[in-house]
Motif scaffolding. Structure first.
Motif, mmCIF file in Angstrom:
data_model
loop_
_atom_site.group_PDB
_atom_site.id
_atom_site.type_symbol
_atom_site.label_atom_id
_atom_site.label_comp_id
_atom_site.label_asym_id
_atom_site.label_seq_id
_atom_site.Cartn_x
_atom_site.Cartn_y
_atom_site.Cartn_z
ATOM 1 N N UNK B 307 184.722 -53.130 -2.628
ATOM 2 C CA UNK B 307 184.782 -54.387 -3.368
ATOM 3 C C UNK B 307 186.251 -54.780 -3.478
ATOM 4 N N UNK B 308 186.556 -56.040 -3.140
ATOM 5 C CA UNK B 308 187.931 -56.517 -3.250
ATOM 6 C C UNK B 308 188.017 -57.505 -4.399
ATOM 7 N N UNK B 309 188.967 -57.230 -5.298
ATOM 8 C CA UNK B 309 189.179 -58.086 -6.456
ATOM 9 C C UNK B 309 190.372 -58.982 -6.190
ATOM 10 N N UNK B 310 190.124 -60.284 -6.070
ATOM 11 C CA UNK B 310 191.225 -61.236 -5.937
ATOM 12 C C UNK B 310 191.772 -61.554 -7.318
ATOM 13 N N UNK B 311 193.035 -61.912 -7.400
ATOM 14 C CA UNK B 311 193.637 -62.365 -8.651
ATOM 15 C C UNK B 311 192.854 -63.571 -9.168
ATOM 16 N N UNK B 312 192.561 -63.584 -10.458
ATOM 17 C CA UNK B 312 191.772 -64.663 -11.050
ATOM 18 C C UNK B 312 192.435 -66.029 -10.940
ATOM 19 N N UNK B 313 193.760 -66.037 -10.994
ATOM 20 C CA UNK B 313 194.478 -67.309 -10.956
ATOM 21 C C UNK B 313 194.986 -67.665 -9.572
ATOM 22 N N UNK B 314 194.407 -67.081 -8.546
ATOM 23 C CA UNK B 314 194.918 -67.284 -7.186
ATOM 24 C C UNK B 314 194.644 -68.702 -6.679
ATOM 25 N N UNK B 315 195.336 -69.077 -5.604
ATOM 26 C CA UNK B 315 195.028 -70.317 -4.901
ATOM 27 C C UNK B 315 194.226 -69.970 -3.646
ATOM 28 N N UNK B 316 193.894 -70.999 -2.845
ATOM 29 C CA UNK B 316 193.052 -70.779 -1.669
ATOM 30 C C UNK B 316 193.707 -69.794 -0.689
ATOM 31 N N UNK B 317 195.031 -69.896 -0.542
ATOM 32 C CA UNK B 317 195.736 -68.992 0.376
ATOM 33 C C UNK B 317 195.605 -67.545 -0.093
#
Lengths: 357, 357
Positions: B307-317
């Motif tokens: 499972x990969x957790x992206x930063x919650x405040x990330x942008x599309x990139x």
């Protein structure tokens, strides 16, 4: 050798005891550092230099017009940079031990050494003992932020800390911040991995509760996350010595990584090299702001006397910065302020555990 | 709704399950992120998008020519960014739970979510369970250095860790680094406050001894200090989740502080503003290198599925970067490699404690 520092000075002058032999370069750095410091310090402070006079002598010329404010106290013994603390404390005539002894005997207000941290802490603890009401001393580092200078402690003296120790660190760090950075009411936070009450170790949660419950005269702001240290929204960041040391060194590493990226980007092409020339003044100012020597000086708090630890690999400018911190501490009401808040903590400690939890 | 992702694709295509609703902005970021990812990914991977189709639909246009590689699986339920883990695990039809379920049922190779970390970890643990031989999962972060990309774990899943857990993290982190960064033999270090054997917590010292004694197929380099993370001399840095989280956030804070200094220095005067214009291209490149979205994606290791957790405040990139990490993991032999080293650890664990200590 003489153990009467400042024998040529009037009685109300302040003395800083300096271990001339400490650090990677010894007198080659410490004495020019003393010269830089004295050039900008008020005239009410003198230096007692402890170390090997044959090694000190060649560098005394750098003191120039300030030479009359420096007294040399000869000793041939020095603590090696890799010497084990247990060995260092057995040798009472080292330049490090004598500088500490001067603080103990109140012939100096504060001691400064760039010697090895473990040995210096051991020698300082043995010589000065911990303050009444303090369980263990802590090392406090200054940390820059857009809001000014913050204080982080402990950055390495205690691998594990109880809630009570963390509260003591909060009290000492708050008094330190006021003494050195002059803010009337510094804000205090506990370093944690989230700002909600449920986050973190039991000891941190207990420490937060203790601070809130025992009516300390302190502007406590609860938990602070790692990025909060450099944001500077909180003036004093309290943590155990393991986490604090990792945080401090991680930030240094990140700064070096960014400096690497900047150098790389500015040398990529002819155009970027031209931009570097145009930016020379700006880059110099950025470099100065990031210069670790600007904030040099981990301060040992919680002993009966203040000891400032300069970075072992510092230059003269960095050593002068450590002396400046020492001088600010010597001029402050640091010890009295700590005692005041410690009394409040003692009142709570006297209560049965249930009422604290 | 359908729970058969990729029903229109051939059997040997790879699927990534995406929680379209996670993160501060939800589909507004996740779907353009998917578009960016698919534009540069090999043609053997498709996306299964879980979420509310009424909210997803307006953003599907951003997929353009890649739309045929994306299947939408509707569910109206979402996990809030501040939802408590205990609450999140009770709701089995959230976009997050369904993305995890797709991994469990092997209709997807890996799941990606920008949802709240605590809830995602709880849902993932419940749905996938820990791998045989692994006590607790860890969150692994990628960390840039002049030497390339390093891996640091745990950065937040476990506040306290035993020596055995740290060894498991070392095994998982090493396999992760090889899978994602392609180095045949990544070096591994334990984060500590000194490099000497006597430094640090008992658990760290025990972990170092365990790694050395149990004959792991691993290039173990002993202890690493905080500044060593960004120096990149060691590829995989192992630590407990408290220290790792503080280190990661402290480095982010330090980077932001330096960016602040740079902005300040370039806007100080007319001359510095002109230098900023000359440096525009260079500053843009530095900014890109420091862009946190470039290394987005904390990976949960130690579960029966990645499972990969992206930063919650990330942008599309940034979300696309998280998908890229997920894709690399899905193409790797990650699970097999971990199993191999875990067997060696099990052999040692079977011995009486004395022979390990």
């Amino acid at each position: 050798m003489s153990t009467q520092p400042g024998q040529n000075s009037s009685r109300n002058r302040l003395h800083i005891a300096v271990d001339a032999m400490g650090g990677d370069a010894g007198p080659e750095v410490t004495i020019p550092g003393v010269a830089l410091f004295l050039d900008q310090a008020a005239d009410d402070v003198d230096i007692s230099l402890f170390g090997d006079k044959t090694q000190i002598q060649p560098h005394m010329a750098s003191l120039q017009a300030q030479a009359h404010r420096v007294t040399v106290h000869h000793t041939a013994e020095t603590v090696a940079m890799d010497e084990k603390p247990a060995q260092a404390i057995r040798r009472r005539e080292t330049s490090m031990a004598l500088a500490i002894k001067a603080v103990k005997e109140k012939t100096a207000a504060v001691a400064v050494s760039a010697g090895n941290t473990g040995a210096l802490m051991a020698v300082a603890k043995l010589g000065l003992r911990t303050m009444p009401g303090i369980d263990r001393p802590a090392i406090c580092a200054s940390w820059p932020s857009p809001e000014g200078m913050g204080a982080v402690l402990d950055v390495g003296a205690n691998v594990e800390c109880s809630a009570e120790q963390l509260v003591e660190f909060a009290i000492m760090g708050e008094a330190f911040h006021r003494a050195v950075h002059g803010k009337a009411k510094p804000t205090v936070g506990l370093l944690n991995i989230g700002t909600e009450d449920v986050k973190g170790h039991d000891e941190i949660k207990r420490a937060a509760k203790l601070i809130r419950d025992c009516g300390l005269d302190m502007d406590f702001r609860g938990f602070v996350e790692g990025d909060g240290i450099s944001l500077g929204h909180t003036d004093v960041i309290v943590t155990d010595g393991f986490t604090g040391n990792v945080a401090l060194k991680t930030a240094e590493g990140a700064a070096r990584l960014i400096a690497h990226y900047v150098r790389e980007a500015y040398s990529e092409s002819v155009a970027s090299k031209m931009a570097a020339v145009a930016s020379m003044g700006v880059l110099k100012r950025i470099k100065e702001r990031l210069d670790p020597s600007r904030v040099n000086g981990g301060v040992f708090l919680g002993l009966n006397g203040v000891v400032v630890k300069s970075h072992g690999g510092t230059d003269a400018k960095g050593f002068a910065a450590a002396l400046t911190v020492a001088n600010q501490m010597a001029h402050s009401q640091f010890a009295d302020e700590i005692a005041k808040n410690l009394n409040r903590l003692e009142d709570v400690r006297g209560l049965p555990t249930e009422s604290v939890m």
